[in-house]
Design a protein around this motif. Structure first.
Motif, PDB file in Angstrom:
ATOM      1  N   PRO A  40    -142.408  22.821  30.376  1.00  0.00           N
ATOM      2  CA  PRO A  40    -142.610  22.669  29.259  1.00  0.00           C
ATOM      3  C   PRO A  40    -142.107  21.645  28.390  1.00  0.00           C
ATOM      4  CG  PRO A  40    -139.749  23.289  30.787  1.00  0.00           C
ATOM      5  CD  PRO A  40    -141.299  23.033  30.674  1.00  0.00           C
ATOM      6  N   GLY A  41    -142.596  21.855  27.260  1.00  0.00           N
ATOM      7  CA  GLY A  41    -142.831  20.671  26.603  1.00  0.00           C
ATOM      8  C   GLY A  41    -141.701  19.129  26.559  1.00  0.00           C
ATOM      9  N   TYR A  42    -140.583  19.952  26.513  1.00  0.00           N
ATOM     10  CA  TYR A  42    -139.307  18.551  26.643  1.00  0.00           C
ATOM     11  C   TYR A  42    -139.619  17.828  27.925  1.00  0.00           C
ATOM     12  CZ  TYR A  42    -136.638  21.907  29.529  1.00  0.00           C
ATOM     13  OH  TYR A  42    -136.357  22.581  30.338  1.00  0.00           O
ATOM     14  N   ALA A  43    -139.821  19.169  28.909  1.00  0.00           N
ATOM     15  CA  ALA A  43    -140.036  17.986  30.869  1.00  0.00           C
ATOM     16  C   ALA A  43    -141.260  16.707  30.460  1.00  0.00           C
ATOM     17  CB  ALA A  43    -140.043  19.230  31.221  1.00  0.00           C
ATOM     18  N   LEU A  44    -142.661  17.933  29.599  1.00  0.00           N
ATOM     19  CA  LEU A  44    -143.945  16.577  29.443  1.00  0.00           C
ATOM     20  C   LEU A  44    -142.944  16.094  28.735  1.00  0.00           C
ATOM     21  CD1 LEU A  44    -146.867  16.540  30.515  1.00  0.00           C
ATOM     22  CD2 LEU A  44    -147.197  17.902  27.728  1.00  0.00           C
ATOM     23  N   ASP A  45    -142.891  15.717  27.481  1.00  0.00           N
ATOM     24  CA  ASP A  45    -142.410  14.304  26.772  1.00  0.00           C
ATOM     25  C   ASP A  45    -141.744  13.683  27.606  1.00  0.00           C
ATOM     26  OD1 ASP A  45    -143.621  15.087  24.767  1.00  0.00           O
ATOM     27  OD2 ASP A  45    -142.080  16.410  23.817  1.00  0.00           O
ATOM     28  N   ALA A  46    -140.192  13.800  28.375  1.00  0.00           N
ATOM     29  CA  ALA A  46    -139.686  13.773  29.441  1.00  0.00           C
ATOM     30  C   ALA A  46    -140.491  12.929  30.700  1.00  0.00           C
ATOM     31  CB  ALA A  46    -138.111  13.564  30.325  1.00  0.00           C
ATOM     32  N   HIS A  47    -141.413  13.860  31.200  1.00  0.00           N
ATOM     33  CA  HIS A  47    -142.365  12.980  31.889  1.00  0.00           C
ATOM     34  C   HIS A  47    -142.636  11.543  31.760  1.00  0.00           C
ATOM     35  CE1 HIS A  47    -144.225  12.464  36.318  1.00  0.00           C
ATOM     36  NE2 HIS A  47    -145.542  12.246  35.598  1.00  0.00           N
ATOM     37  N   VAL A  48    -143.758  12.057  30.671  1.00  0.00           N
ATOM     38  CA  VAL A  48    -144.795  10.853  29.818  1.00  0.00           C
ATOM     39  C   VAL A  48    -144.333  10.020  29.218  1.00  0.00           C
ATOM     40  CG1 VAL A  48    -146.316  10.455  28.046  1.00  0.00           C
ATOM     41  CG2 VAL A  48    -146.188  13.062  29.404  1.00  0.00           C
ATOM     42  N   ARG A  49    -142.868   9.995  29.344  1.00  0.00           N
ATOM     43  CA  ARG A  49    -141.596   8.641  28.335  1.00  0.00           C
ATOM     44  C   ARG A  49    -141.832   7.864  29.671  1.00  0.00           C
ATOM     45  NH1 ARG A  49    -139.466  11.596  24.848  1.00  0.00           N
ATOM     46  NH2 ARG A  49    -137.404  12.020  26.093  1.00  0.00           N
ATOM     47  N   GLY A  50    -141.736   8.740  30.808  1.00  0.00           N
ATOM     48  CA  GLY A  50    -140.831   7.915  32.295  1.00  0.00           C
ATOM     49  C   GLY A  50    -142.237   7.597  32.993  1.00  0.00           C
ATOM     50  N   CYS A  51    -143.179   7.745  33.250  1.00  0.00           N
ATOM     51  CA  CYS A  51    -144.463   7.687  33.964  1.00  0.00           C
ATOM     52  C   CYS A  51    -145.418   7.066  33.126  1.00  0.00           C
ATOM     53  CB  CYS A  51    -144.953   8.795  33.813  1.00  0.00           C
ATOM     54  SG  CYS A  51    -146.359   8.978  35.360  1.00  0.00           S
ATOM     55  N   GLU A  52    -145.843   6.317  33.128  1.00  0.00           N
ATOM     56  CA  GLU A  52    -146.977   4.764  32.658  1.00  0.00           C
ATOM     57  C   GLU A  52    -148.024   5.550  33.097  1.00  0.00           C
ATOM     58  OE1 GLU A  52    -147.162   0.506  33.643  1.00  0.00           O
ATOM     59  OE2 GLU A  52    -148.809   0.745  31.952  1.00  0.00           O
ATOM     60  N   ALA A  53    -148.959   6.291  33.769  1.00  0.00           N
ATOM     61  CA  ALA A  53    -150.261   6.386  34.405  1.00  0.00           C
ATOM     62  C   ALA A  53    -150.375   7.740  33.671  1.00  0.00           C
ATOM     63  CB  ALA A  53    -150.212   7.346  35.922  1.00  0.00           C
ATOM     64  N   CYS A  54    -149.042   8.554  33.855  1.00  0.00           N
ATOM     65  CA  CYS A  54    -149.459  10.070  32.312  1.00  0.00           C
ATOM     66  C   CYS A  54    -149.656   8.983  31.169  1.00  0.00           C
ATOM     67  CB  CYS A  54    -148.729  10.832  32.851  1.00  0.00           C
ATOM     68  SG  CYS A  54    -149.128  11.668  34.687  1.00  0.00           S
ATOM     69  N   ARG A  55    -148.963   8.395  30.380  1.00  0.00           N
ATOM     70  CA  ARG A  55    -148.838   7.691  29.480  1.00  0.00           C
ATOM     71  C   ARG A  55    -149.843   7.099  28.616  1.00  0.00           C
ATOM     72  NH1 ARG A  55    -144.088   4.873  29.231  1.00  0.00           N
ATOM     73  NH2 ARG A  55    -145.304   3.192  29.792  1.00  0.00           N
ATOM     74  N   ARG A  56    -150.299   6.615  29.923  1.00  0.00           N
ATOM     75  CA  ARG A  56    -151.956   5.949  29.267  1.00  0.00           C
ATOM     76  C   ARG A  56    -152.773   7.496  29.360  1.00  0.00           C
ATOM     77  NH1 ARG A  56    -152.882   0.517  31.014  1.00  0.00           N
ATOM     78  NH2 ARG A  56    -151.161  -0.211  31.665  1.00  0.00           N
ATOM     79  N   PHE A  57    -153.034   8.106  29.921  1.00  0.00           N
ATOM     80  CA  PHE A  57    -153.629   9.319  30.353  1.00  0.00           C
ATOM     81  C   PHE A  57    -153.404  10.420  28.944  1.00  0.00           C
ATOM     82  CE2 PHE A  57    -154.568  13.926  31.242  1.00  0.00           C
ATOM     83  CZ  PHE A  57    -155.805  13.633  31.963  1.00  0.00           C
ATOM     84  N   ASP A  58    -152.094  10.588  28.438  1.00  0.00           N
ATOM     85  CA  ASP A  58    -151.752  11.117  27.361  1.00  0.00           C
ATOM     86  C   ASP A  58    -152.469  10.574  25.928  1.00  0.00           C
ATOM     87  OD1 ASP A  58    -150.763  13.082  25.761  1.00  0.00           O
ATOM     88  OD2 ASP A  58    -149.114  12.029  25.233  1.00  0.00           O
ATOM     89  N   GLU A  59    -152.053   9.204  26.135  1.00  0.00           N
ATOM     90  CA  GLU A  59    -153.461   8.183  25.241  1.00  0.00           C
ATOM     91  C   GLU A  59    -154.604   8.216  25.202  1.00  0.00           C
ATOM     92  OE1 GLU A  59    -151.681   4.523  25.983  1.00  0.00           O
ATOM     93  OE2 GLU A  59    -149.783   5.012  25.106  1.00  0.00           O
ATOM     94  N   GLY A  60    -155.174   8.297  26.423  1.00  0.00           N
ATOM     95  CA  GLY A  60    -157.163   8.270  26.413  1.00  0.00           C
ATOM     96  C   GLY A  60    -157.098  10.244  26.206  1.00  0.00           C
ATOM     97  N   VAL A  61    -157.116  10.849  26.290  1.00  0.00           N
ATOM     98  CA  VAL A  61    -157.108  12.231  26.057  1.00  0.00           C
ATOM     99  C   VAL A  61    -157.420  12.383  24.292  1.00  0.00           C
ATOM    100  CG1 VAL A  61    -155.938  15.119  26.082  1.00  0.00           C
ATOM    101  CG2 VAL A  61    -156.014  13.981  28.314  1.00  0.00           C
ATOM    102  N   ARG A  62    -155.779  11.946  23.963  1.00  0.00           N
ATOM    103  CA  ARG A  62    -155.643  11.239  22.445  1.00  0.00           C
ATOM    104  C   ARG A  62    -157.539  11.509  21.802  1.00  0.00           C
ATOM    105  NH1 ARG A  62    -150.081  12.975  20.428  1.00  0.00           N
ATOM    106  NH2 ARG A  62    -148.767  13.430  22.254  1.00  0.00           N
ATOM    107  N   ARG A  63    -157.648   9.891  22.351  1.00  0.00           N
ATOM    108  CA  ARG A  63    -157.934   9.050  21.438  1.00  0.00           C
ATOM    109  C   ARG A  63    -159.463   9.980  21.709  1.00  0.00           C
ATOM    110  NH1 ARG A  63    -157.246   3.974  24.041  1.00  0.00           N
ATOM    111  NH2 ARG A  63    -154.997   4.237  22.707  1.00  0.00           N
TER     112      ARG A  63
END
Ligand SMILES: [Zn+2]
Length: 62
Positions: free
Chosen positions: A24-47
């Motif tokens: 679910p979206g809220y779980a994904l957001d929570a994971h990305v907030r707490g996981c630096e590796a996935c946060r970077r992945f998210d930023e890279g994908v958006r870019r």
């Protein structure tokens, strides 16, 4: 959720596709907030998506 599930969902969301049913979206957001590796992945994908969208607009491809 583990990072593998999170990244699958991040890619889907960036493509405008539905999230996997087990992520679910809220779980994904929570994971990305707490996981630096996935946060970077998210930023890279958006870019990449922004870059691709810019190229599509410039060249009329896609
Ligand atoms: Zn992660």
């Amino acid at each position: 959720m583990d990072c593998c599930d999170a990244r699958t969902a991040i890619s889907a969301r960036a493509d405008g596709e539905a999230l996997p049913p087990n992520v679910p979206g809220y779980a994904l957001d929570a994971h990305v907030r707490g996981c630096e590796a996935c946060r970077r992945f998210d930023e890279g994908v958006r870019r990449l998506k922004e870059l691709a969208a810019g190229l599509d607009g410039a060249w009329g491809v896609g």
